[in-house]
Motif scaffolding. Structure first.
Motif, PDB file in Angstrom:
ATOM      1  N   PRO A  76     -10.039  32.902 -21.138  1.00  0.00           N
ATOM      2  CA  PRO A  76     -11.157  33.849 -21.129  1.00  0.00           C
ATOM      3  C   PRO A  76     -11.109  34.813 -19.945  1.00  0.00           C
ATOM      4  N   HIS A  77     -10.283  34.500 -18.957  1.00  0.00           N
ATOM      5  CA  HIS A  77     -10.289  35.284 -17.726  1.00  0.00           C
ATOM      6  C   HIS A  77      -8.975  36.020 -17.463  1.00  0.00           C
ATOM      7  N   HIS A  78      -7.916  35.696 -18.207  1.00  0.00           N
ATOM      8  CA  HIS A  78      -6.586  36.206 -17.867  1.00  0.00           C
ATOM      9  C   HIS A  78      -5.921  36.942 -19.024  1.00  0.00           C
ATOM     10  N   TYR A  79      -5.080  37.878 -18.637  1.00  0.00           N
ATOM     11  CA  TYR A  79      -4.025  38.319 -19.536  1.00  0.00           C
ATOM     12  C   TYR A  79      -2.947  37.228 -19.493  1.00  0.00           C
TER      13      TYR A  79
ATOM     14  N   VAL B   5     -12.968  44.667 -29.928  1.00  0.00           N
ATOM     15  CA  VAL B   5     -12.252  44.403 -28.673  1.00  0.00           C
ATOM     16  C   VAL B   5     -10.760  44.269 -28.974  1.00  0.00           C
ATOM     17  N   VAL B   6      -9.950  44.550 -27.967  1.00  0.00           N
ATOM     18  CA  VAL B   6      -8.515  44.352 -28.098  1.00  0.00           C
ATOM     19  C   VAL B   6      -8.218  42.869 -27.888  1.00  0.00           C
ATOM     20  N   ASP B   7      -7.473  42.280 -28.838  1.00  0.00           N
ATOM     21  CA  ASP B   7      -7.189  40.852 -28.806  1.00  0.00           C
ATOM     22  C   ASP B   7      -5.797  40.560 -28.241  1.00  0.00           C
ATOM     23  N   TYR B   8      -4.830  41.438 -28.541  1.00  0.00           N
ATOM     24  CA  TYR B   8      -3.458  41.214 -28.082  1.00  0.00           C
ATOM     25  C   TYR B   8      -2.637  42.475 -28.242  1.00  0.00           C
ATOM     26  N   LEU B   9      -1.468  42.459 -27.628  1.00  0.00           N
ATOM     27  CA  LEU B   9      -0.420  43.453 -27.851  1.00  0.00           C
ATOM     28  C   LEU B   9       0.839  42.696 -28.233  1.00  0.00           C
ATOM     29  N   PHE B  10       1.434  43.107 -29.351  1.00  0.00           N
ATOM     30  CA  PHE B  10       2.696  42.498 -29.785  1.00  0.00           C
ATOM     31  C   PHE B  10       3.780  43.564 -29.787  1.00  0.00           C
ATOM     32  N   PHE B  11       4.915  43.249 -29.145  1.00  0.00           N
ATOM     33  CA  PHE B  11       6.007  44.207 -29.008  1.00  0.00           C
ATOM     34  C   PHE B  11       7.129  43.834 -29.978  1.00  0.00           C
ATOM     35  N   ASP B  12       7.383  44.695 -30.943  1.00  0.00           N
ATOM     36  CA  ASP B  12       8.425  44.443 -31.932  1.00  0.00           C
ATOM     37  C   ASP B  12       9.773  44.339 -31.220  1.00  0.00           C
TER      38      ASP B  12
ATOM     39  N   ALA C 249      -1.588  38.353 -24.609  1.00  0.00           N
ATOM     40  CA  ALA C 249      -2.895  37.902 -25.077  1.00  0.00           C
ATOM     41  C   ALA C 249      -3.948  38.398 -24.099  1.00  0.00           C
ATOM     42  N   PHE C 250      -4.939  39.122 -24.601  1.00  0.00           N
ATOM     43  CA  PHE C 250      -5.985  39.658 -23.740  1.00  0.00           C
ATOM     44  C   PHE C 250      -6.984  38.559 -23.383  1.00  0.00           C
TER      45      PHE C 250
END
Length: 391
Positions: free
Chosen positions: A281-284, A78-85, A272-273
């Motif tokens: 558990p329910h939100h971005y 599963v995708v856990d997060y996106l981090f933007f440099d 944070a996914f």
């Protein structure tokens, strides 16, 4: 209490707070040197593919495209997060075996934020604790001991701050007969190093206290963030209590767009996914940072419903997390470019000299005291030995 006894009390405070924290402060200072230049060192050690050679005006790639590509590489995760440099047009897509498992099984797929090309697949240096920078960070933050290590080093930082304050109190009485900056190089080695210790300590006073105090605040980041999770975040999520991670998530790109509309002029630094161990558990949860240098280190969380993509709330940051965010750039000196980093490194090196000289002065004083005691014992024994009559 007389002036002499007051000075003696402050001397004992300075002596023992310094001795207790010196070794650990040396570890912090030595590991802090590469961490000041972490961006430059990471770039030098980086074995990722170079960024795509595209025009600077190329717009960012759709985040859903990056998410889909990462999922195709790891279909069982599963995708856990996106981090933007913040410095390069690249995005880290954090993956985990299951929701909430990022700290155990997490890894990151680094992608070109404009083309979606995969640049590197592997842990960040903050996750790979046995890479060079990972070792430096772990020693600096927690001595490989997680939260107990963080709290222990925070206490050492507090002792360092007390040692600085007590050193300032002692500086006047001990140096009142000497001009500022005097180093009696022609006297004994111990006296020369005492003068140098006092001079370097008073010159770096403000910097050392600021870095020491902000270091203490940084070591409290885990309990402070958990406090926010257990109070403010729990209150926000009360209407969603009992609901798990949605089976189908709404668009990550739409979540980012919603967050930007909620806070115009801010940029997305982290998403944070749903299911992230430090999120909902329910939100971005989109963490938004200011676009100007003054507020670029300030982050505000925006909660977006993971099922339908609608804005839930813009969370108000409590004062203690605001203080934490303000302390980070002051601690590492990473808000003024390379010149400020160089200044931070020079002051760090001077602090190392202060710490080592303080340890030397204590050892030298102890040896001198032991030598005096041994001499007194020898004289006492010689006086007590009966003299033979030559007759």
């Amino acid at each position: 209490m007389t002036a002499a006894s007051t000075i003696k009390t402050w001397y004992l405070v300075h002596k023992w707070t310094s001795l207790v924290c010196t070794i650990f402060l040396l570890i912090i200072c030595l590991t802090g040197l590469p961490l000041v230049f972490h961006h430059e060192i990471e770039h030098w050690l980086d074995d990722a593919k170079p960024l795509s050679d595209v025009p600077a005006s190329t717009p960012p790639a759709n985040l859903d495209k990056l998410v889909t590509q990462a999922r195709s590489m790891y279909p069982g995760e599963v995708v856990d997060y996106l981090f933007f440099d913040p410095d390069e047009p690249q995005v880290y897509v954090g993956m985990a075996k299951k929701p909430g498992d990022g700290q155990v099984s997490g890894h990151a797929v680094r992608m070109d934020g404009r083309t979606g090309d995969v640049l590197l697949d592997g842990p960040l240096y903050t996750q790979d604790r046995f890479s060079f920078m990972g070792i430096m960070l772990s020693l600096h933050v927690d001595l490989f001991a997680s939260l107990p290590g963080e709290l222990f080093l925070g206490f050492m930082g507090l002792l360092f701050c007390i040692a600085i304050v007590s050193g300032v109190v002692l500086y006047g009485p001990f140096m009142k007969k000497l001009e500022f900056g005097t180093v009696r190089a022609g006297r004994s080695t111990r006296l020369k190093w005492l003068d140098l210790h006092n001079l370097l300590g008073i010159v770096t006073l403000v910097w050392a206290f600021v870095v020491g105090f902000t270091g203490v605040i940084n070591e409290l980041s885990t309990p402070l963030f958990r406090l926010w999770q257990s109070t403010e975040l729990v209150r926000i999520l009360e209407p969603y209590k009992g609901q798990g991670v949605p089976a189908e998530l709404s668009s990550a790109q739409a979540a980012a767009d919603t967050a930007r509309k909620a806070l115009p002029g801010n940029e997305v630094s982290f998403i944070a996914f749903p299911g992230n161990a430090f999120g909902s558990p329910h939100h971005y949860i989109a963490w938004m940072r200011g676009a100007t240098p003054l507020i670029s280190k300030m982050n505000t969380p925006v909660l977006i419903d993971g099922r339908n993509g609608e804005l839930t709330t813009v969370a108000k940051m409590p004062w203690y997390l605001t203080a934490l965010e303000l302390s980070r750039p002051l601690h590492f000196g990473d808000y003024g470019g390379l010149p400020l980093k160089i200044i931070w490194a020079v002051l760090d090196l001077i602090t190392i000299v202060v710490l080592v000289s303080g340890l030397y002065l204590w050892l030298a004083r102890r040896r001198a005291t032991e030598a005096r005691i041994a001499e007194l014992v020898r004289k006492h024994q010689a006086a007590a030995t009966p003299q033979r009559n030559p007759a």
